[in-house]
Design a protein around this motif. Sequence first.
Motif, PDB file in Angstrom:
ATOM      1  N   ALA A 119      36.378  35.301  35.775  1.00 20.87           N
ATOM      2  CA  ALA A 119      36.715  36.643  35.297  1.00 20.87           C
ATOM      3  C   ALA A 119      37.151  37.537  36.451  1.00 20.87           C
ATOM      4  O   ALA A 119      38.150  38.266  36.358  1.00 20.87           O
ATOM      5  N   LEU A 120      36.426  37.477  37.551  1.00 25.38           N
ATOM      6  CA  LEU A 120      36.781  38.301  38.710  1.00 25.38           C
ATOM      7  C   LEU A 120      38.131  37.891  39.283  1.00 25.38           C
ATOM      8  O   LEU A 120      38.900  38.740  39.761  1.00 25.38           O
ATOM      9  N   ASN A 121      38.444  36.611  39.217  1.00 24.61           N
ATOM     10  CA  ASN A 121      39.761  36.154  39.663  1.00 24.61           C
ATOM     11  C   ASN A 121      40.872  36.785  38.814  1.00 24.61           C
ATOM     12  O   ASN A 121      41.900  37.208  39.337  1.00 24.61           O
ATOM     13  N   HIS A 122      40.644  36.844  37.504  1.00 26.09           N
ATOM     14  CA  HIS A 122      41.651  37.428  36.608  1.00 26.09           C
ATOM     15  C   HIS A 122      41.803  38.942  36.822  1.00 26.09           C
ATOM     16  O   HIS A 122      42.829  39.523  36.428  1.00 26.09           O
ATOM     17  N   ALA A 165      51.407  22.428  42.372  1.00 26.15           N
ATOM     18  CA  ALA A 165      51.427  22.388  40.906  1.00 26.15           C
ATOM     19  C   ALA A 165      50.366  23.286  40.277  1.00 26.15           C
ATOM     20  O   ALA A 165      50.442  23.612  39.081  1.00 26.15           O
ATOM     21  N   ILE A 166      49.389  23.695  41.048  1.00 27.06           N
ATOM     22  CA  ILE A 166      48.325  24.543  40.501  1.00 27.06           C
ATOM     23  C   ILE A 166      48.881  25.907  40.109  1.00 27.06           C
ATOM     24  O   ILE A 166      49.678  26.506  40.837  1.00 27.06           O
ATOM     25  N   GLU A 167      48.458  26.392  38.957  1.00 27.79           N
ATOM     26  CA  GLU A 167      48.845  27.724  38.505  1.00 27.79           C
ATOM     27  C   GLU A 167      47.716  28.704  38.797  1.00 27.79           C
ATOM     28  O   GLU A 167      46.554  28.430  38.509  1.00 27.79           O
ATOM     29  N   ASP A 168      48.062  29.826  39.365  1.00 23.08           N
ATOM     30  CA  ASP A 168      47.059  30.816  39.748  1.00 23.08           C
ATOM     31  C   ASP A 168      46.468  31.500  38.517  1.00 23.08           C
ATOM     32  O   ASP A 168      47.060  31.491  37.425  1.00 23.08           O
ATOM     33  N   TYR A 169      45.307  32.126  38.692  1.00 24.44           N
ATOM     34  CA  TYR A 169      44.753  32.984  37.647  1.00 24.44           C
ATOM     35  C   TYR A 169      45.665  34.200  37.505  1.00 24.44           C
ATOM     36  O   TYR A 169      45.822  34.955  38.468  1.00 24.44           O
ATOM     37  N   PRO A 170      46.267  34.415  36.343  1.00 24.66           N
ATOM     38  CA  PRO A 170      47.118  35.594  36.195  1.00 24.66           C
ATOM     39  C   PRO A 170      46.281  36.869  36.178  1.00 24.66           C
ATOM     40  O   PRO A 170      45.103  36.852  35.789  1.00 24.66           O
ATOM     41  N   ASP A 174      44.962  39.586  34.509  1.00 26.41           N
ATOM     42  CA  ASP A 174      44.805  39.783  33.067  1.00 26.41           C
ATOM     43  C   ASP A 174      43.415  40.380  32.813  1.00 26.41           C
ATOM     44  O   ASP A 174      42.418  39.660  32.729  1.00 26.41           O
ATOM     45  N   LEU A 175      43.356  41.698  32.696  1.00 24.11           N
ATOM     46  CA  LEU A 175      42.075  42.386  32.536  1.00 24.11           C
ATOM     47  C   LEU A 175      41.385  42.040  31.221  1.00 24.11           C
ATOM     48  O   LEU A 175      40.157  41.933  31.166  1.00 24.11           O
ATOM     49  N   GLU A 176      42.156  41.849  30.162  1.00 26.83           N
ATOM     50  CA  GLU A 176      41.560  41.508  28.871  1.00 26.83           C
ATOM     51  C   GLU A 176      40.936  40.116  28.919  1.00 26.83           C
ATOM     52  O   GLU A 176      39.856  39.886  28.373  1.00 26.83           O
ATOM     53  N   LYS A 177      41.617  39.183  29.551  1.00 31.91           N
ATOM     54  CA  LYS A 177      41.052  37.841  29.721  1.00 31.91           C
ATOM     55  C   LYS A 177      39.777  37.915  30.558  1.00 31.91           C
ATOM     56  O   LYS A 177      38.778  37.238  30.259  1.00 31.91           O
ATOM     57  N   ALA A 178      39.789  38.750  31.595  1.00 31.72           N
ATOM     58  CA  ALA A 178      38.606  38.912  32.436  1.00 31.72           C
ATOM     59  C   ALA A 178      37.429  39.446  31.623  1.00 31.72           C
ATOM     60  O   ALA A 178      36.299  38.949  31.736  1.00 31.72           O
ATOM     61  N   LYS A 179      37.672  40.441  30.783  1.00 30.87           N
ATOM     62  CA  LYS A 179      36.607  41.009  29.947  1.00 30.87           C
ATOM     63  C   LYS A 179      36.062  39.975  28.973  1.00 30.87           C
ATOM     64  O   LYS A 179      34.845  39.892  28.732  1.00 30.87           O
ATOM     65  N   ALA A 180      36.956  39.165  28.412  1.00 25.89           N
ATOM     66  CA  ALA A 180      36.533  38.140  27.456  1.00 25.89           C
ATOM     67  C   ALA A 180      35.635  37.100  28.128  1.00 25.89           C
ATOM     68  O   ALA A 180      34.628  36.656  27.551  1.00 25.89           O
TER      69      ALA A 180
END
Length: 533
Positions: free
Chosen positions: A311-314, A347-352, A354-360
């Motif tokens: 979550a903190l990453n997002h 090939a790794i995709e970073d954490y976008p 996204d505050l809503e994803k973080a809250k979830a």
Amino acid sequence: MKKKWYVSMLALVLAISLALVGCGKSSEETGTKDSGGSAGGSGDKETTLIFGRGGDAVSLDPATATDGESFKVTQNIFDTLISFGEQSTDLEPGLATEWNASEDGLTYTLKLREGVKFHDGTDFNAEAVVANFKRWQSGDKEQYYYYNSQFGDIITEVKAEDPTTVVFTLSRPLAPFFKNLAMSPFAISSPAAFEQHGDKYNENPVGTGPFKFKEWKRNDRITIEKNAEYWMEGEPKLEQVIFTVIPENSARLNALQTGEVDLIDGVNFSDVPSIDGNDSLQTFFRPSLNIAYLGLTSTRGPLKDKLVRQALNHAVDKQALLDAFYAGEGTPAKNPMPEVVEGYNAAIEDYPFDLEKAKALLAEAGYADGFEMELWAMPVARPYMPDGQKVAEALQANFEKIGVKAKIVTYEWATYLDKARAGEADSFLLGWTGDNGDADNFLYVLLDKDSIGSNNYSYYSNDEVHNLLIEAQSTVDQAKRNELYARAQEIIKDDAPWIPLVHSTPALAGKANLKGFKPHPTGSDKLTGVEFE
């Protein structure tokens, strides 16, 4: 009001200190011209370099140092068995002129340079190499952090076959063995000196390098002077180097502009255009081999939960950090090592962001209303972190948006490192400049369970990652190593022990008449070829 008064007084003291630095120095200290010539006695040519930097060294014993400010000095007092290229991590002769490994990867033989003396007049030879390794092996593992993290218990014997031949026997192959030997912590000290000085050796360093240690005034300056008997013909060109401490980036630049210092690091990226527009100054850029990160100590409170760390990453806008504090000079980080290191998993995709994803994710972890934690801000400017306080404030604002209240905490630099290493921080800003250009030096050193208590400040432990990293260490086939490192990065990304922030391209600045300075990607610069026109 008290805080404002303190800041004003601090600024006044700093201004007075800078004035005293300039007004109080004799031409002997600064190398500037006077009626009798320069400090070095070579006509009107300056022969003393004053290097302004953000913080003091912690230890001048390279074997116990872990910080860049210390290695900045020790790199010029000591030599390593094998050296890196001028601005690369390619291997070149140092105190050893030849080296080879057996086919099974268990025996490593080095031929040593003849006729080299330590600064105390004692001989450099194979027995001196053996004595250094015995010291590191038999010492406190928490004291010799780098030895523990790079070699551990792998070296079973170090033998002097004759005065110029030393043979290492290992319990298993170690692919980056020779690159490890070229790292600053494994510089060779005088056995007579470390035996004589004991616990005080970190204040009385004796090597074979281009400069000899002269004095250390804590939190002020370190002075080193030319080793006239240096084995490299014609070097060093300077008579003296003074490393002086000026904590604030802006004050350091001002000292350069007014001629109080000759070279500075930790240049604010926003100041580069004005430096380039000043005919009396020049800029330098260090080849990027670094990572700035927010460590999330996985043994503390809510941060024990992987979902919270994710979550903190997002919640972090890395591009905004890059634009605000690095003037765009760098790239957002998604892995624990930069792209230039072989084995990087593109090939790794970073954490976008996204505050809503973080809250979830926080809600899923049982923290729908957020939580409180400490966020430690670095007290010194580093190449990967130009302003730890401001970066911490930006992260604090990001976390506030998902209900996480982060209290900013800081300490004096040595204390900061000691307490973070002991696992006392919830989250902490830190970074790493690679020592040898190998993936092992990032992933194993910073994130393996073996490195907890040394350079693994986040206390991250994953057995699968450990097994992958040990296998990669023991594998000579680079393609196979790359596959192992790619898998390890996938697991680390999911476990989220860090928030990787930025890979920076650090800026330095110096006087226009300074030549021969070549910033090294490891951050440890040899000043042997530096001189004034």
